[in-house]
Design a protein around this motif. Structure first.
Motif, PDB file in Angstrom:
ATOM      1  N   LEU A   1       0.800  -1.223   0.000  1.00  4.04           N
ATOM      2  CA  LEU A   1       0.000   0.000   0.000  1.00  4.04           C
ATOM      3  C   LEU A   1       0.832   1.272   0.000  1.00  4.04           C
ATOM      4  N   LEU A   2       1.973   1.266   0.696  1.00  3.28           N
ATOM      5  CA  LEU A   2       2.761   2.486   0.831  1.00  3.28           C
ATOM      6  C   LEU A   2       3.876   2.586  -0.198  1.00  3.28           C
ATOM      7  N   ALA A   3       4.522   1.461  -0.487  1.00  4.19           N
ATOM      8  CA  ALA A   3       5.688   1.509  -1.366  1.00  4.19           C
ATOM      9  C   ALA A   3       5.375   2.045  -2.769  1.00  4.19           C
ATOM     10  N   PRO A   4       4.256   1.652  -3.434  1.00  5.83           N
ATOM     11  CA  PRO A   4       4.029   2.167  -4.800  1.00  5.83           C
ATOM     12  C   PRO A   4       3.945   3.688  -4.895  1.00  5.83           C
ATOM     13  N   PRO A   5       3.144   4.392  -4.056  1.00  6.92           N
ATOM     14  CA  PRO A   5       3.147   5.864  -4.196  1.00  6.92           C
ATOM     15  C   PRO A   5       4.488   6.495  -3.804  1.00  6.92           C
TER      16      PRO A   5
ATOM     17  N   ALA B   1       6.810   8.791  -6.256  1.00  9.06           N
ATOM     18  CA  ALA B   1       7.328  10.114  -5.870  1.00  9.06           C
ATOM     19  C   ALA B   1       8.836  10.195  -6.108  1.00  9.06           C
ATOM     20  N   LEU B   2       9.552   9.149  -5.748  1.00  8.73           N
ATOM     21  CA  LEU B   2      11.002   9.150  -5.943  1.00  8.73           C
ATOM     22  C   LEU B   2      11.378   9.120  -7.416  1.00  8.73           C
ATOM     23  N   MET B   3      10.541   8.502  -8.251  1.00 12.06           N
ATOM     24  CA  MET B   3      10.850   8.400  -9.681  1.00 12.06           C
ATOM     25  C   MET B   3      10.802   9.745 -10.395  1.00 12.06           C
ATOM     26  N   ARG B   4      10.311  10.773  -9.712  1.00 12.61           N
ATOM     27  CA  ARG B   4      10.330  12.101 -10.337  1.00 12.61           C
ATOM     28  C   ARG B   4      11.750  12.617 -10.512  1.00 12.61           C
ATOM     29  N   TRP B   5      12.688  12.088  -9.708  1.00  7.73           N
ATOM     30  CA  TRP B   5      14.068  12.593  -9.812  1.00  7.73           C
ATOM     31  C   TRP B   5      15.131  11.508  -9.661  1.00  7.73           C
ATOM     32  N   THR B   6      14.725  10.232  -9.547  1.00  8.94           N
ATOM     33  CA  THR B   6      15.690   9.131  -9.484  1.00  8.94           C
ATOM     34  C   THR B   6      15.280   8.039 -10.461  1.00  8.94           C
ATOM     35  N   PRO B   7      16.207   7.178 -10.864  1.00  7.93           N
ATOM     36  CA  PRO B   7      15.847   6.039 -11.715  1.00  7.93           C
ATOM     37  C   PRO B   7      14.878   5.104 -10.988  1.00  7.93           C
TER      38      PRO B   7
ATOM     39  N   VAL C   1      16.359   2.708  -8.331  1.00  5.65           N
ATOM     40  CA  VAL C   1      16.685   3.362  -7.056  1.00  5.65           C
ATOM     41  C   VAL C   1      15.412   3.610  -6.255  1.00  5.65           C
ATOM     42  N   ALA C   2      14.383   4.073  -6.927  1.00  8.40           N
ATOM     43  CA  ALA C   2      13.124   4.365  -6.242  1.00  8.40           C
ATOM     44  C   ALA C   2      12.543   3.110  -5.599  1.00  8.40           C
ATOM     45  N   GLU C   3      12.587   1.988  -6.311  1.00  3.66           N
ATOM     46  CA  GLU C   3      12.053   0.752  -5.745  1.00  3.66           C
ATOM     47  C   GLU C   3      12.934   0.234  -4.618  1.00  3.66           C
ATOM     48  N   ALA C   4      14.247   0.345  -4.764  1.00  3.55           N
ATOM     49  CA  ALA C   4      15.156  -0.137  -3.731  1.00  3.55           C
ATOM     50  C   ALA C   4      14.970   0.619  -2.421  1.00  3.55           C
ATOM     51  N   VAL C   5      14.633   1.919  -2.504  1.00  8.72           N
ATOM     52  CA  VAL C   5      14.453   2.725  -1.291  1.00  8.72           C
ATOM     53  C   VAL C   5      13.049   2.576  -0.725  1.00  8.72           C
ATOM     54  N   SER C   6      12.047   2.598  -1.590  1.00 10.37           N
ATOM     55  CA  SER C   6      10.658   2.649  -1.111  1.00 10.37           C
ATOM     56  C   SER C   6      10.223   1.361  -0.426  1.00 10.37           C
ATOM     57  N   VAL C   7      10.681   0.200  -0.884  1.00 13.72           N
ATOM     58  CA  VAL C   7      10.220  -1.059  -0.299  1.00 13.72           C
ATOM     59  C   VAL C   7      10.684  -1.227   1.154  1.00 13.72           C
ATOM     60  N   PRO C   8      11.990  -1.154   1.458  1.00 10.39           N
ATOM     61  CA  PRO C   8      12.367  -1.287   2.873  1.00 10.39           C
ATOM     62  C   PRO C   8      11.864  -0.136   3.735  1.00 10.39           C
ATOM     63  N   LEU C   9      11.761   1.064   3.159  1.00  9.51           N
ATOM     64  CA  LEU C   9      11.261   2.197   3.935  1.00  9.51           C
ATOM     65  C   LEU C   9       9.801   1.985   4.324  1.00  9.51           C
TER      66      LEU C   9
ATOM     67  N   VAL D   1      14.120   2.087  18.575  1.00 12.43           N
ATOM     68  CA  VAL D   1      13.813   2.417  17.185  1.00 12.43           C
ATOM     69  C   VAL D   1      15.129   2.435  16.423  1.00 12.43           C
ATOM     70  N   SER D   2      15.244   1.577  15.433  1.00 16.92           N
ATOM     71  CA  SER D   2      16.478   1.495  14.658  1.00 16.92           C
ATOM     72  C   SER D   2      16.542   2.640  13.660  1.00 16.92           C
ATOM     73  N   LEU D   3      17.679   3.321  13.634  1.00 16.17           N
ATOM     74  CA  LEU D   3      17.897   4.398  12.669  1.00 16.17           C
ATOM     75  C   LEU D   3      18.640   3.927  11.430  1.00 16.17           C
ATOM     76  N   VAL D   4      19.247   2.758  11.525  1.00 19.07           N
ATOM     77  CA  VAL D   4      20.044   2.265  10.394  1.00 19.07           C
ATOM     78  C   VAL D   4      19.309   1.187   9.604  1.00 19.07           C
ATOM     79  N   ALA D   5      18.071   0.876  10.003  1.00 16.73           N
ATOM     80  CA  ALA D   5      17.386  -0.278   9.417  1.00 16.73           C
ATOM     81  C   ALA D   5      17.217  -0.156   7.904  1.00 16.73           C
ATOM     82  N   VAL D   6      16.757   1.010   7.444  1.00 15.15           N
ATOM     83  CA  VAL D   6      16.522   1.160   6.002  1.00 15.15           C
ATOM     84  C   VAL D   6      17.830   1.048   5.239  1.00 15.15           C
ATOM     85  N   GLY D   7      18.862   1.742   5.707  1.00 13.02           N
ATOM     86  CA  GLY D   7      20.153   1.661   5.033  1.00 13.02           C
ATOM     87  C   GLY D   7      20.737   0.271   5.068  1.00 13.02           C
ATOM     88  N   ALA D   8      20.619  -0.414   6.219  1.00 15.04           N
ATOM     89  CA  ALA D   8      21.150  -1.772   6.326  1.00 15.04           C
ATOM     90  C   ALA D   8      20.422  -2.714   5.382  1.00 15.04           C
TER      91      ALA D   8
END
Length: 755
Positions: free
Chosen positions: A341-345, A349-355, A358-366, A383-390
């Motif tokens: 539900l959240l990752a597609p929008p 949004a990220l695809m407006r300025w990234t490939p 990249v947009a899919e790689a960031v949006s899914v774990p986020l 609360v983990s601050l490194v989770a998305v990056g890891a």
């Protein structure tokens, strides 16, 4: 927009299960009847839409199933016999793998089982009742699917099992596991064999990634996975099934499989995965979520995935209502919902300025992280601050580690060298994931303590909801996205100070490590003598960080029970550690091995009667005697072999008692007549088994109890607390006050609690 009607069915089913499992029976019944009546009446009078009848029906159906299951367990003959503590003869089938856990008096083997016949108290019954088997370490370890007969004592149990089974004799095998269980076990063994020659951590991580077999994983590494938000890789999850079945489908297409045969191939892959990973409720739940993810990858995936998720939740809870209160179920459902539900929008949004990649790689774990954050915080208090990056860094290695690890295991059944060759890249990929977890956990502020109370969790949930609302706008603009990323990096790299901590003039800290001991004596600026390390590395490591301890010239382990040595890796992580000493009784062996694994060497013997000065700390070892005499053999030998220390820091006399029991306390009273101290670390977490006369005679002004919140032992005992209070001691407990720090000010002593 996705079709959310099926999701409301799943939500209704979840609410129905929670009502029955969390509320008293009559209250749950009243609420279910009230909700159902209100829905029917509202639709009849056209006050609400007819669509509400679906979620209401799901709520009623799951509530009914949950009530029926609870009633069957509660009225089982096994439950009645367990209340009497009966010794019976049982015929049962083992329905899970045996796992070894640390008990109070040694290791225990624990497994799920289903009882089909019970004889006892002059009667016999044929039935089908779930139980938990708890056997001593020397009991034969039956493989999953084995049917056996055994004599056992029944003990009452809570939850969804009729009784705890404590075997009292040697079992007789009635039937060996069926062929499919043997085949699944062979695959699991072959996966392990294919990576046997690799690095110790990698050879344990590959089976965990493939089939959730994480039994041999280093506890310190597992803690790093938790800190970095990678724990989902260590358990059977929907990701495992998605990767395995997805690779099977790719292979099928390459071989020319098309149309309905692809569905059949997927079904075979799902069944094979479930059997290999063990057909337990948690595995079936993971398989269901993985199937939902596969559906979401197809055409019109967002809507079809949402419908599949709602149906999957409803179906799972109709079969196993108790899944509704398990953390794994909540995390799986929320992560899957976030991705659908959240990752597609957010991706758009990220695809407006990234490939796109990249947009899919960031949006899914986020999306998965935001959806799961409140539940993770409720479980861990962080609360983990490194989770998305890891997860971003680890993601490229997860697929090859999982798929090639399984392929190596399957091919190893045909020819072992081929399996080793194919699994080699899996081990390399696992090594990369391990490096990500360890480096991520070493970030100064990898996670922030948040708390598990209702107010902080409500605030965190509100923040996550706000993040969901503003994320598309923030992610769609390069400036705002990069600003948020930069702020997060700064917060992670700069460790925030804890105002007023450690307090000025502190001499002793009792770390809140749960049900265990973790004590810190201040030896100087950033130096400390540590006595015991608690059951887990993370709480001990965090406590020492808060105390700003970077050097431990002396680590004393009073005895080798897991609640005192399980967190040793947290002490040595990132600190200079000098001498390590312990009691001379190397029991239990598992505790000794865990210490050797954590520090790379065995501890030296604490010398009885020795007095030494370590920085600002003066220490004397007053127990145990070298000959081991003076204790009651009916008591716990490891407890009575605890190293007992008299310490003095800045003029404050402290008695650290380990877990010594009454006979050892009586011996100390005879050997140290007239001993007086300012601070007493209460023995054995406040157990009721104490020499109250001796404890009262010490004249301690402060009595500190290191004890876990909601522990099953009844610690601390009310009679003990009353006796200490009557003797003039003020009692403090870590389960109520968190970290406790003794401070010396103007010739007196006090306690500062971190809360």
């Amino acid at each position: 927009m996705p079709d959310l009607r099926a999701l409301t069915l799943g939500a209704g089913a979840w609410v129905g299960a929670l009502l029955v499992l969390l509320l008293p029976g009559w209250v749950a019944l009243a609420v279910v009847v009230l909700v159902a009546s209100a829905a029917v009446l509202g639709v009849a009078r056209r006050l609400v839409a007819p669509g509400w009848l679906g979620p209401t029906a799901a709520l009623v159906a799951v509530a009914g199933v949950a009530t029926l299951q609870q009633t069957l367990v509660a009225t089982s003959p096994l439950a009645a016999l367990a209340e009497e503590g009966a010794v019976v003869s049982l015929r049962l089938e083992v329905t899970s793998d045996v796992r070894v856990v640390a008990g109070r008096f040694g290791d225990l083997q624990v497994a799920q089982a289903s009882v089909s016949r019970v004889e006892g108290r002059g009667s016999a019954w044929s039935l089908d009742a779930p139980v938990v088997v708890m056997a001593d370490a020397d009991w034969p370890r039956p493989p999953l699917g084995t049917s056996l007969e055994t004599a056992a004592r029944l003990v009452p149990a809570d939850g969804d099992v009729a009784a705890l089974v404590r075997p009292t004799g040697v079992p007789r095998v009635v039937a060996e596991p069926d062929v499919w269980w043997d085949a699944a076990a062979a695959v699991r063994r072959s996966v392990r064999a294919a990576v046997e020659g690799r690095d110790a951590d990698a050879r344990e991580l590959v089976p965990a990634l493939v089939v959730g077999d994480d039994g041999g994983l280093d506890p310190a590494l597992a803690d790093d996975f938790r800190t970095t938000g990678l724990t989902h890789l260590l358990a059977v999850s929907g990701t495992n099934l998605t990767l395995v079945v997805g690779s099977v489908l790719v292979l099928g297409r390459w071989l020319g499989v098309r149309g309905r045969w692809l569905y059949a191939l997927a079904a075979v892959g799902i069944v094979g995965f479930v059997m290999t990973a063990r057909a337990e409720p948690s595995v079936v739940r993971a398989a269901a979520m993985g199937t939902v993810a596969l559906v979401g990858m197809g055409a019109n995936g967002r809507s079809r995935g949402a419908r599949a998720l709602g149906v999957a939740v409803l179906g799972l809870l109709l079969v196993w209502p108790r899944l509704a209160v398990t953390p794994g179920f909540a995390l799986s459902v929320l992560a899957t919902a976030g991705i659908l539900l959240l990752a597609p929008p957010w991706r758009d949004a990220l695809m407006r300025w990234t490939p796109r990649w990249v947009a899919e790689a960031v949006s899914v774990p986020l999306a998965a992280q935001v959806a799961c954050t409140p539940v993770v915080a409720a479980l861990s208090g962080q609360v983990s601050l490194v989770a998305v990056g890891a997860n971003l860094l680890a993601a490229p290695a997860v697929a090859p580690a999982t798929v090639l690890g399984l392929a190596g295991g399957l091919l190893g059944l045909l020819w072992a060298p081929l399996g080793v060759l194919v699994a080699a890249p899996a081990a390399w990929s696992a090594a990369w994931i391990i490096a990500v977890a360890r480096r991520g956990a070493d970030v100064p502020t990898a996670a922030v303590d948040w708390g598990t109370g209702p107010v902080p969790l409500a605030a965190l949930t509100a923040l996550c909801v706000a993040a969901v609302l503003v994320a598309p706008r923030l992610l769609g603009r390069p400036a705002s996205a990069m600003a948020c990323t930069g702020l997060l990096v700064v917060v992670m790299l700069v460790r925030p100070p804890t105002p007023g901590w450690p307090p000025r003039g502190w001499v002793l800290a009792v770390c809140d490590v749960g049900q265990g001991d973790g004590l810190v004596l201040r030896a100087g600026d950033h130096d400390a003598v540590v006595v015991d390390a608690g059951p887990e590395p993370a709480p001990m490591d965090a406590c020492l960080d808060r105390l700003e301890v970077t050097s431990v010239p002396l680590l004393v382990l009073t005895h080798f029970h897991a609640d005192h040595v399980g967190g040793v890796a947290g002490v040595v992580d990132g600190r200079r550690v000098g001498t390590i000493e312990a009691t001379g009784l190397l029991d239990p062996a598992a505790g000794v091995l865990s210490v050797e694994d954590a520090v790379g060497r065995g501890p030296a013997l604490s010398a009885y009667g020795a007095t030494r000065v370590v920085g600002d700390v003066t220490l004397q070892v007053v127990w145990p005697r070298p000959d081991g005499s003076g204790t009651d053999p009916s008591e716990s030998a490891p407890n009575n072999a605890s190293v007992v220390l008299v310490a003095e820091v800045s003029g404050v006399r402290i008695l650290l008692t380990g877990d010594v029991e009454p006979s050892a306390q009586a011996a100390l009273a005879r050997e140290l007549p007239g001993l007086r101290v300012d601070v007493l670390k209460v023995p054995h977490h406040g157990s009721r088994h104490q020499d109250l006369d001796w404890l009262a005679s010490l004249g301690a002004r402060l009595a500190l109890v290191s004890v876990g919140e909601g522990n099953d032992y009844g610690h601390p005992a009310p009679d003990l607390l009353a006796a200490l209070t009557a003797a003039g001691a003020r009692t403090w407990r870590t389960d109520l006050s968190g970290d406790l720090v003794v401070v010396e000010r103007e010739g007196g002593v006090g306690v500062v609690a971190r809360g």
